[in-house]
Every structure is written in structure tokens, then in C-alpha cells.
Write a protein that holds these residues in place. Structure first.
Motif, mmCIF file in Angstrom:
data_model
loop_
_atom_site.group_PDB
_atom_site.id
_atom_site.type_symbol
_atom_site.label_atom_id
_atom_site.label_comp_id
_atom_site.label_asym_id
_atom_site.label_seq_id
_atom_site.Cartn_x
_atom_site.Cartn_y
_atom_site.Cartn_z
ATOM 1 N N SER A 151 18.919 40.688 2.917
ATOM 2 C CA SER A 151 18.247 41.599 3.846
ATOM 3 C C SER A 151 17.788 42.819 3.080
ATOM 4 C CB SER A 151 19.204 42.032 4.957
ATOM 5 O OG SER A 151 19.521 40.946 5.777
ATOM 6 N N ARG B 66 12.692 44.608 10.493
ATOM 7 C CA ARG B 66 13.563 43.756 9.669
ATOM 8 C C ARG B 66 12.783 43.207 8.503
ATOM 9 N NH1 ARG B 66 16.267 39.302 13.052
ATOM 10 N NH2 ARG B 66 17.392 41.114 13.776
ATOM 11 N N MET C 2 13.510 40.474 4.962
ATOM 12 C CA MET C 2 14.432 39.607 4.239
ATOM 13 C C MET C 2 13.652 38.819 3.213
ATOM 14 S SD MET C 2 15.046 36.993 7.368
ATOM 15 C CE MET C 2 14.485 38.151 8.617
#
Length: 138
Positions: A6, A133, A135
Motif C-alpha cells: 500500500s 488509495r 497500491m
């Protein structure tokens, strides 16, 4: 071998940011009104300082229509790029921007990343994704 990890989308590590600065075709996933995913190839630019990813498109495209259908709160979307075993995904809420300043900034960033100015298009809009987010595997 690199590990999947992440990333803070506003403060990515150097390998992650470097990968997003390379010239790669990406995908954008939006949701159709029935909730099924719609995945298309796109050019994407990543601006971690603003926590934004941008995609330029025609205002009548399915991707723009899907984002607009979500209303003011924006649509949940993901953009991804892959190069062999390396990959990176950015997720967030997308809105369609029609203002000239937004479109011009998206076009400028596209030209910088992809090494060419896109053809003029009076129907062009910018899809701006506020990132929540990130990743990848660098």
C-alpha cells in the motif's frame, strides 16, 4: 522479488512515483448504472501533491457518462497500469470537469507524460479522481 504494498497516494515512495512517470497505457474502471464494471484503456496522469489522477476524454464517452451519473459526490473508480510483473493502482472518487482551466491542465499533464499533444477536441473534458488509495508492486 518486489512485494505488493500500500502507498500513501499523497506521498508515494520513489519507485512508485517513478513508475507512474513512465509512459504506460492504463485502464480506467467505472461502474455502469447496473453496477457492473466498465473497463477501458486510457492515458492517466498522477499528481500526488494534489492527490489527483486525471484522464482526458470526450464528454459523450461512456466513462464520462458513468461518472456524471454518480452525481456531485463523484463515482468510485480505479486506474491501473501494468508492465510485466510491475503494476500500480490508484483508487478514488471521480468527477467530470468541463472548465477550461481543468481541461487545459489535464491536457498539459497528458502531453508531458505521453510525449505528444492530443488532437484538438472541443468536446474534451477531464475526469479528475480524488485519490483515496494506492497500491502496487514495483
Amino acid at each position: 522479488m518486489a512485494l505488493t504494498y500500500s502507498v500513501d497516494p499523497g506521498d508515494p515512495d520513489a519507485p512508485y512515483l517513478s513508475f507512474w512517470r513512465e509512459r504506460h497505457l492504463c485502464t480506467l474502471t467505472t461502474l455502469r448504472p447496473d453496477g457492473t464494471p466498465h473497463l477501458v484503456p486510457v492515458g492517466v496522469t498522477y499528481d500526488p501533491g494534489a492527490r489527483l489522477a486525471r484522464v482526458i476524454t470526450n464528454r459523450t464517452s461512456a466513462k464520462a457518462r458513468h461518472v456524471l451519473a454518480a452525481g456531485e459526490e463523484g463515482a468510485p473508480v480505479a486506474v491501473c497500469q501494468v508492465d510485466g510483473r510491475r503494476w500500480a493502482t490508484l483508487e478514488g472518487r471521480a468527477v467530470v470537469r468541463t472548465g477550461p482551466e481543468h481541461v487545459e491542465e489535464a491536457v498539459r499533464r497528458y502531453a508531458e507524460r505521453y510525449g505528444r499533444m492530443p488532437s484538438p477536441n472541443p468536446s474534451r473534458v477531464a475526469i479528475e479522481i480524488t485519490l483515496t488509495r494506492a497500491m502496487g508492486r514495483a
